[in-house]
Structures are given as structure tokens and as C-alpha cells.
Motif scaffolding. Structure first.
Motif, PDB file in Angstrom:
ATOM      1  N   LEU A 235       0.654  -0.599   0.088  1.00  0.00           N
ATOM      2  CA  LEU A 235      -0.462  -0.071   0.092  1.00  0.00           C
ATOM      3  C   LEU A 235       0.461   0.909  -0.040  1.00  0.00           C
ATOM      4  O   LEU A 235      -0.142   1.927  -0.535  1.00  0.00           O
TER       5      LEU A 235
ATOM      6  N   ILE B 158       0.409   3.470  -3.669  1.00  0.00           N
ATOM      7  CA  ILE B 158      -1.233   4.153  -3.791  1.00  0.00           C
ATOM      8  C   ILE B 158      -1.145   5.558  -2.558  1.00  0.00           C
ATOM      9  O   ILE B 158      -2.028   6.097  -2.628  1.00  0.00           O
ATOM     10  N   HIS B 159      -0.603   5.456  -1.045  1.00  0.00           N
ATOM     11  CA  HIS B 159      -0.851   5.448  -0.224  1.00  0.00           C
ATOM     12  C   HIS B 159       0.018   7.365  -0.566  1.00  0.00           C
ATOM     13  O   HIS B 159       0.024   8.552   0.140  1.00  0.00           O
TER      14      HIS B 159
ATOM     15  N   LEU C 272      -1.619   9.170  -3.780  1.00  0.00           N
ATOM     16  CA  LEU C 272      -2.565   9.703  -2.583  1.00  0.00           C
ATOM     17  C   LEU C 272      -2.427  11.394  -2.429  1.00  0.00           C
ATOM     18  O   LEU C 272      -3.161  12.024  -2.226  1.00  0.00           O
TER      19      LEU C 272
ATOM     20  N   TYR D 288      -6.581  13.472   2.728  1.00  0.00           N
ATOM     21  CA  TYR D 288      -6.772  12.022   1.814  1.00  0.00           C
ATOM     22  C   TYR D 288      -7.960  13.280   0.658  1.00  0.00           C
ATOM     23  O   TYR D 288      -8.629  13.822   1.008  1.00  0.00           O
TER      24      TYR D 288
ATOM     25  N   ILE E 188     -11.313   4.429  -7.823  1.00  0.00           N
ATOM     26  CA  ILE E 188     -10.518   3.935  -6.829  1.00  0.00           C
ATOM     27  C   ILE E 188     -11.415   4.332  -5.417  1.00  0.00           C
ATOM     28  O   ILE E 188     -11.240   5.065  -5.249  1.00  0.00           O
TER      29      ILE E 188
ATOM     30  N   HIS F 267      -7.846   1.253  -1.756  1.00  0.00           N
ATOM     31  CA  HIS F 267      -6.481   1.144  -2.538  1.00  0.00           C
ATOM     32  C   HIS F 267      -5.631  -0.658  -2.954  1.00  0.00           C
ATOM     33  O   HIS F 267      -4.678   0.101  -3.239  1.00  0.00           O
TER      34      HIS F 267
ATOM     35  N   ALA G 113      -6.622  -0.176  -7.214  1.00  0.00           N
ATOM     36  CA  ALA G 113      -4.966   0.508  -7.480  1.00  0.00           C
ATOM     37  C   ALA G 113      -4.392  -0.606  -8.106  1.00  0.00           C
ATOM     38  O   ALA G 113      -4.117  -0.432  -9.388  1.00  0.00           O
TER      39      ALA G 113
ATOM     40  N   TRP H 230       2.349   2.749  -8.847  1.00  0.00           N
ATOM     41  CA  TRP H 230       1.782   4.635  -8.207  1.00  0.00           C
ATOM     42  C   TRP H 230       2.876   5.294  -7.467  1.00  0.00           C
ATOM     43  O   TRP H 230       3.201   6.793  -7.882  1.00  0.00           O
TER      44      TRP H 230
END
Length: 279
Positions: free
Chosen positions: A42, A45-46, A49, A59, A65, A72, A76, A97
């Protein structure tokens, strides 16, 4: 020399023993999931974001998504594989990502720098606004505890900054470095209310040190110290977005803390060990 090294080793072993029960099962689970081809990473993707062409430090919902853990992981991956044109592993999805976030930084470094400043402000923000499903205002009606007149972050943060300065002047760097480490860990990603919970612990300790520092300054220079301290604390609270009631609560906490410290000093046997002597 040798005694100091043994003490440091003993502390390291104790920290490792405390961390192992928490991180050990997670590491085993991740290893078993990876062996079965079900690894989910993760971090990428975090990172994206919080680092994309339309971030605000909190956020943000990305098209296609879902704003939850399923989105996520599943969404994603699906979106990354569609763009890559082939199946990706969990780490490959995360790398996809992550590279998109780095591309944004390369294309607009000035905007990214301003974004980091905003994230720093959000990490210290007075209000418990939160994001990503942890909106305290929405949760307050369901919780008798949250409905209480609690001391919030806007009360602690201004006093903690006073304590931060005091620790640096005293060369007591443990709590400042702890707080800095938590803040720095937030900046690459997005800031959510529950993500800054670990920051509450060192900030509360620093706020106590701040009260002690103000009391010590009053003993040395007299009550005229408050002519600078009170406006400074109020100004910091306002800059961090505190509402009027939070500013007044911070000043009331300062007053009550100074009274308690004076009472403890006047207590029989000299009171407890002073805060800055035990840090």
C-alpha cells in the motif's frame, strides 16, 4: 565507555522485545501472503494519494479508486494493470503508483514544496477535523467520551512548542526527536487524524515541559514573563487554526498548570522531582 555501551545495548534489547510482539505477526503474515501470490503493498498508492496533481495534504478521492482499503488494494491494482497492460504483483503495483508520485514532484517541485508546508501545518493543526473516515465531529454524537469537554490538540500544541524550545535549550533531545520523527513520517503520504495519534504522546510530554519552563522563567524573571508568554501561546494557537474556545482553554491550562506547579513546590518535603530534572 563500557558501562554506557552496555546500558545502550540493554535499552536496545528492551525496545526490540517490546516491538517484536507487534511487528512479528505482521511480518509473518506478509511473508505467507507473498508466498501465495497475495502480497498487497500500500505504500505506493498512499504516497500517490498525498502526492498527485490535485492534493491538499489530506486524503483525496481518486477517480476509479474507492476510498477504503478494498479500493486501495483491488482498484489500485486493477487501474495499474490496465495502464501497464499486463498483470502486476503487489510490489509492482506499489512501484507503479510511487513512480507516478515522483513524476508529479519532478514536474512541479515548487508546488510539492508548498504541499509539504501544508502537510506540516495539518500535522500540528489545532482542530480534530481528520479525514479518511476518522472525522471526530461525525463520531462525537456516538461517543459519550468524545462529548466531554476534553483537552484537544489545539490546547496541547502551543504549550508543546514552548516545551520543544525548552528541550532544545536544555539539550534534552529525546522528545523533540521523537516528535520530529512522527511528523516526518507523515509528510510523504497524506495527513489523517488517526495517523497523527502517535504525535499526541510526545506533544503531551513536551507541553508538560513547556509549563515547567514557563514556571522556571517566572521564578527567575518575575511575572512579567507572562506578558510575552500569554500572547505568544495565543498567537501560536490561532496560527494553528484554534477556535476561540481552544485559545482560551490553552491559556486556562497554562494558568492551572502554573498554579499546580507552585503548589507542588510549596508542598511538604519539597514536592516531587522537577520535570526537567527527570527528562
Amino acid at each position: 565507555g563500557g558501562a554506557g555501551g552496555r546500558a545502550a545495548l540493554r535499552r536496545t534489547v528492551l525496545v526490540a522485545a517490546g516491538v517484536a510482539p507487534l511487528l512479528g505477526p505482521m511480518a509473518v503474515r506478509d511473508h505467507m501472503a507473498a508466498r501465495r501470490g497475495r502480497a498487497a503493498a500500500l505504500a505506493g498508492i498512499h504516497f500517490y494519494l498525498g502526492t498527485n496533481p490535485r492534493p491538499d495534504g489530506e486524503y483525496v478521492v481518486l477517480y476509479g479508486i474507492r476510498p477504503d482499503i478494498v479500493g486501495h488494494v483491488v482498484d489500485a491494482r486493477r487501474k495499474a494493470e490496465r495502464r501497464a497492460g499486463h498483470t502486476l504483483s503487489g510490489p509492482d503495483v506499489s512501484r507503479f503508483w510511487f513512480e507516478r508520485g515522483l513524476a508529479f514532484i519532478r514536474d512541479d517541485p515548487a508546488r510539492y514544496a508548498l504541499l509539504q508546508v501544508r502537510k506540516l501545518w495539518l500535522a500540528l493543526e489545532a482542530n480534530e477535523s481528520g479525514s479518511f473516515g476518522d472525522e471526530s465531529g461525525a463520531l462525537r454524537p456516538a461517543s459519550p467520551v468524545l462529548r466531554l469537554p476534553l483537552v484537544m490538540f489545539g490546547t496541547v500544541a502551543p504549550l508543546a512548542l514552548v516545551g520543544l524550545v525548552a528541550c532544545i535549550r536544555r539539550r534534552q533531545m529525546l522528545m523533540p526527536l521523537f516528535a520530529l520523527g512522527v511528523v516526518v513520517s507523515l509528510l510523504p503520504f497524506f495527513v489523517a487524524g488517526r495517523y497523527r495519534l502517535p504525535l499526541a504522546v510526545p506533544m503531551i510530554v513536551l507541553a508538560a515541559v513547556g509549563l515547567d519552563a514557563v514556571a522556571e522563567a517566572i521564578r527567575r524573571r518575575g511575572v512579567r514573563v507572562l506578558l510575552v508568554t500569554v500572547p505568544a501561546i495565543a498567537l501560536v494557537a490561532v496560527v494553528l487554526g484554534a477556535r476561540d474556545v481552544q485559545v482560551l482553554t490553552a491559556l486556562a491550562t497554562l494558568a492551572v498548570g502554573l498554579i499546580l506547579l507552585r503548589w507542588l513546590e510549596d508542598a511538604p518535603h519539597g514536592g516531587p522531582v522537577r520535570a526537567h530534572g527527570s527528562m
